[in-house]
Design a protein around this motif. Structure first.
Motif, PDB file in Angstrom:
ATOM      1  N   MET A   1     -11.728   1.407  -9.059  1.00 56.36           N
ATOM      2  CA  MET A   1     -11.157   1.218  -9.189  1.00 56.36           C
ATOM      3  C   MET A   1     -10.549  -0.261  -8.094  1.00 56.36           C
ATOM      4  N   ILE A   2      -9.773  -1.098  -8.359  1.00 61.23           N
ATOM      5  CA  ILE A   2      -9.532  -2.334  -7.867  1.00 61.23           C
ATOM      6  C   ILE A   2      -7.939  -2.433  -7.946  1.00 61.23           C
ATOM      7  N   CYS A   3      -7.708  -2.329  -6.334  1.00 64.41           N
ATOM      8  CA  CYS A   3      -6.009  -2.327  -5.919  1.00 64.41           C
ATOM      9  C   CYS A   3      -5.210  -3.368  -6.796  1.00 64.41           C
ATOM     10  N   PRO A   4      -4.293  -2.755  -7.396  1.00 63.98           N
ATOM     11  CA  PRO A   4      -3.603  -3.996  -7.990  1.00 63.98           C
ATOM     12  C   PRO A   4      -2.825  -4.872  -7.264  1.00 63.98           C
ATOM     13  N   LYS A   5      -2.508  -4.900  -5.942  1.00 59.24           N
ATOM     14  CA  LYS A   5      -2.300  -5.507  -5.130  1.00 59.24           C
ATOM     15  C   LYS A   5      -2.816  -6.488  -4.733  1.00 59.24           C
ATOM     16  N   CYS A   6      -4.168  -6.274  -3.759  1.00 59.28           N
ATOM     17  CA  CYS A   6      -4.772  -6.873  -2.898  1.00 59.28           C
ATOM     18  C   CYS A   6      -5.765  -7.113  -3.947  1.00 59.28           C
ATOM     19  N   ASN A   7      -6.108  -6.136  -4.596  1.00 58.00           N
ATOM     20  CA  ASN A   7      -8.349  -6.616  -5.636  1.00 58.00           C
ATOM     21  C   ASN A   7      -8.512  -5.999  -4.645  1.00 58.00           C
ATOM     22  N   PHE A   8      -8.806  -4.914  -3.837  1.00 61.19           N
ATOM     23  CA  PHE A   8     -10.420  -4.325  -2.491  1.00 61.19           C
ATOM     24  C   PHE A   8     -10.680  -3.332  -4.123  1.00 61.19           C
ATOM     25  N   LYS A   9     -12.131  -3.210  -4.002  1.00 60.56           N
ATOM     26  CA  LYS A   9     -12.725  -2.271  -5.020  1.00 60.56           C
ATOM     27  C   LYS A   9     -12.831  -0.909  -3.990  1.00 60.56           C
ATOM     28  N   GLN A  10     -12.677  -0.112  -4.710  1.00 58.47           N
ATOM     29  CA  GLN A  10     -12.708   1.170  -3.857  1.00 58.47           C
ATOM     30  C   GLN A  10     -12.766   2.864  -5.024  1.00 58.47           C
ATOM     31  N   SER A  11     -12.559   3.817  -4.398  1.00 60.38           N
ATOM     32  CA  SER A  11     -12.826   5.074  -5.275  1.00 60.38           C
ATOM     33  C   SER A  11     -12.112   5.150  -6.179  1.00 60.38           C
ATOM     34  N   ASP A  12     -12.155   5.902  -6.899  1.00 57.41           N
ATOM     35  CA  ASP A  12     -10.964   6.199  -7.660  1.00 57.41           C
ATOM     36  C   ASP A  12      -9.932   7.444  -7.676  1.00 57.41           C
ATOM     37  N   ASP A  13     -11.096   8.181  -6.721  1.00 57.12           N
ATOM     38  CA  ASP A  13     -10.009   8.864  -6.334  1.00 57.12           C
ATOM     39  C   ASP A  13      -8.968   8.759  -5.213  1.00 57.12           C
ATOM     40  N   ASN A  14      -8.695   7.752  -3.943  1.00 57.79           N
ATOM     41  CA  ASN A  14      -8.391   7.178  -3.753  1.00 57.79           C
ATOM     42  C   ASN A  14      -6.741   7.330  -3.929  1.00 57.79           C
ATOM     43  N   VAL A  15      -5.879   8.336  -2.783  1.00 59.00           N
ATOM     44  CA  VAL A  15      -4.289   8.271  -3.631  1.00 59.00           C
ATOM     45  C   VAL A  15      -3.977   6.357  -2.677  1.00 59.00           C
ATOM     46  N   GLU A  16      -4.204   6.334  -1.859  1.00 62.79           N
ATOM     47  CA  GLU A  16      -3.514   5.055  -1.556  1.00 62.79           C
ATOM     48  C   GLU A  16      -4.659   3.675  -1.009  1.00 62.79           C
ATOM     49  N   CYS A  17      -4.271   3.004  -1.073  1.00 56.66           N
ATOM     50  CA  CYS A  17      -4.912   1.506  -1.153  1.00 56.66           C
ATOM     51  C   CYS A  17      -5.995   1.456   0.441  1.00 56.66           C
ATOM     52  N   LEU A  18      -6.918   1.960   0.501  1.00 53.58           N
ATOM     53  CA  LEU A  18      -7.752   1.669   1.808  1.00 53.58           C
ATOM     54  C   LEU A  18      -7.322   0.386   2.667  1.00 53.58           C
ATOM     55  N   GLN A  19      -7.498  -0.741   1.903  1.00 58.65           N
ATOM     56  CA  GLN A  19      -6.702  -2.378   2.636  1.00 58.65           C
ATOM     57  C   GLN A  19      -5.169  -2.106   3.061  1.00 58.65           C
ATOM     58  N   CYS A  20      -4.539  -2.524   1.906  1.00 58.43           N
ATOM     59  CA  CYS A  20      -2.916  -3.288   1.713  1.00 58.43           C
ATOM     60  C   CYS A  20      -2.164  -1.617   2.214  1.00 58.43           C
ATOM     61  N   GLY A  21      -2.786  -0.290   2.056  1.00 53.97           N
ATOM     62  CA  GLY A  21      -1.923   1.381   1.538  1.00 53.97           C
ATOM     63  C   GLY A  21      -0.829   0.742   1.068  1.00 53.97           C
ATOM     64  N   ILE A  22      -0.930   0.537  -0.186  1.00 48.77           N
ATOM     65  CA  ILE A  22       0.149   0.849  -1.046  1.00 48.77           C
ATOM     66  C   ILE A  22      -0.056   2.243  -1.700  1.00 48.77           C
ATOM     67  N   ILE A  23       0.887   2.709  -2.563  1.00 51.12           N
ATOM     68  CA  ILE A  23       0.498   4.287  -2.934  1.00 51.12           C
ATOM     69  C   ILE A  23       0.700   4.093  -4.621  1.00 51.12           C
ATOM     70  N   PHE A  24      -0.818   4.659  -5.280  1.00 51.10           N
ATOM     71  CA  PHE A  24      -0.984   3.734  -6.592  1.00 51.10           C
ATOM     72  C   PHE A  24      -0.072   4.514  -7.589  1.00 51.10           C
ATOM     73  N   SER A  25      -0.110   5.803  -7.946  1.00 54.68           N
ATOM     74  CA  SER A  25       1.090   6.548  -8.067  1.00 54.68           C
ATOM     75  C   SER A  25       2.661   5.660  -8.211  1.00 54.68           C
ATOM     76  N   LYS A  26       3.132   4.062  -7.271  1.00 50.77           N
ATOM     77  CA  LYS A  26       3.615   3.721  -7.687  1.00 50.77           C
ATOM     78  C   LYS A  26       3.545   2.651  -8.608  1.00 50.77           C
ATOM     79  N   TYR A  27       2.374   2.064  -8.710  1.00 51.28           N
ATOM     80  CA  TYR A  27       1.883   1.385  -9.102  1.00 51.28           C
ATOM     81  C   TYR A  27       0.840   0.695 -10.209  1.00 51.28           C
TER      82      TYR A  27
END
Length: 246
Positions: A1-27
């Motif tokens: 998946m791609i982080c909706p805030k910083c566009n960092f590409k990462q695993s779909d299993d992540n709960v929060e972004c590895l780069q900017c630290g946002i919680i995906f469930s809130k976004y």
């Protein structure tokens, strides 16, 4: 998946972004098997953006096209109320400068009408009714211009009028103890020999705070008048900019 805030590409299993630290469930929005798409526009954020855009359009929208005559007329009117308003602001409250303006005649008619309108609701409401009318009428017209007519510039001028009314009431409140306004033809009265704010403050047992209340009212009027200056200036600047581009 791609982080909706910083566009960092990462695993779909992540709960929060590895780069900017946002919680995906809130976004992000979820479905039964995970994220609906790799890039999301947060519903919560979108709602906030819509509210901001709505308020910006409501308060600062101007005509895309206007004639030079109307534009110059509005600029002239702003200059008049700006310098006139500065006189209101710098004049001491005790000078009762507002009562010497022609607007006082208009405000007095509204004030006295308020006593009649509120008279069926008892003596206290009749006493305070003049003040209520004097404040409600400018706000009511402001809301009509703002919400019904979608004319924020006219609404901003109404805010100036509202603030002038507040500053006009302050000396009257300050006079509650001495009641010197009873001898003045520029006073607001609910009846012969009756001082509105002497009656109101006595009923509320606040007579000892008359001077404090008057100063707070005057300060509020000054703050709102300064706010109206900023609002009008921003609208006119935006309109002038659009006119220059056209």
């Amino acid at each position: 998946m791609i982080c909706p805030k910083c566009n960092f590409k990462q695993s779909d299993d992540n709960v929060e972004c590895l780069q900017c630290g946002i919680i995906f469930s809130k976004y992000c929005n979820f479905d039964e098997i995970g994220f609906k798409t790799s890039v999301f526009f947060p519903e919560q954020v979108n709602m906030e953006e819509k509210k901001i855009k709505y308020l910006d359009k409501l308060l600062f929208d101007v005509e895309t096209e206007t004639s030079i005559v109307f534009l110059l007329g509005r600029i002239f009117l702003f200059c008049v109320i700006f310098f006139w308003g500065l006189k209101f602001i710098i004049s001491p409250m005790a000078s009762n400068f507002a009562a010497n303006s022609f607007l006082h005649i208009i405000n007095k008619v509204i004030h006295e009408a308020g006593h009649l309108v509120f008279s069926p609701f008892g003596q206290f409401m009749m006493g305070i009714g003049g003040t209520l009318a004097q404040l409600v009428v400018p706000i009511f017209i402001l809301l009509i211009f703002l919400i019904t007519n979608r004319d924020p510039l006219s609404a901003s001028f109404c805010l100036w009028w509202f603030s002038e009314n507040i500053m006009e009431l302050a000396p009257y409140i300050n006079d509650a103890k001495l009641q010197t306004f009873l001898q003045s033809d520029k006073s607001f009265l609910i009846g012969k020999g009756i001082h509105d704010w002497a009656f109101i403050l006595e009923e509320l047992d606040l007579m000892n705070y008359a001077h404090l209340i008057a100063n707070l009212v005057h300060t509020t009027g000054v703050a709102l008048m300064l706010t109206s200056f900023i609002w009008i200036f921003k609208l006119l600047y935006k309109q002038i900019t659009q006119f220059m581009k056209s």
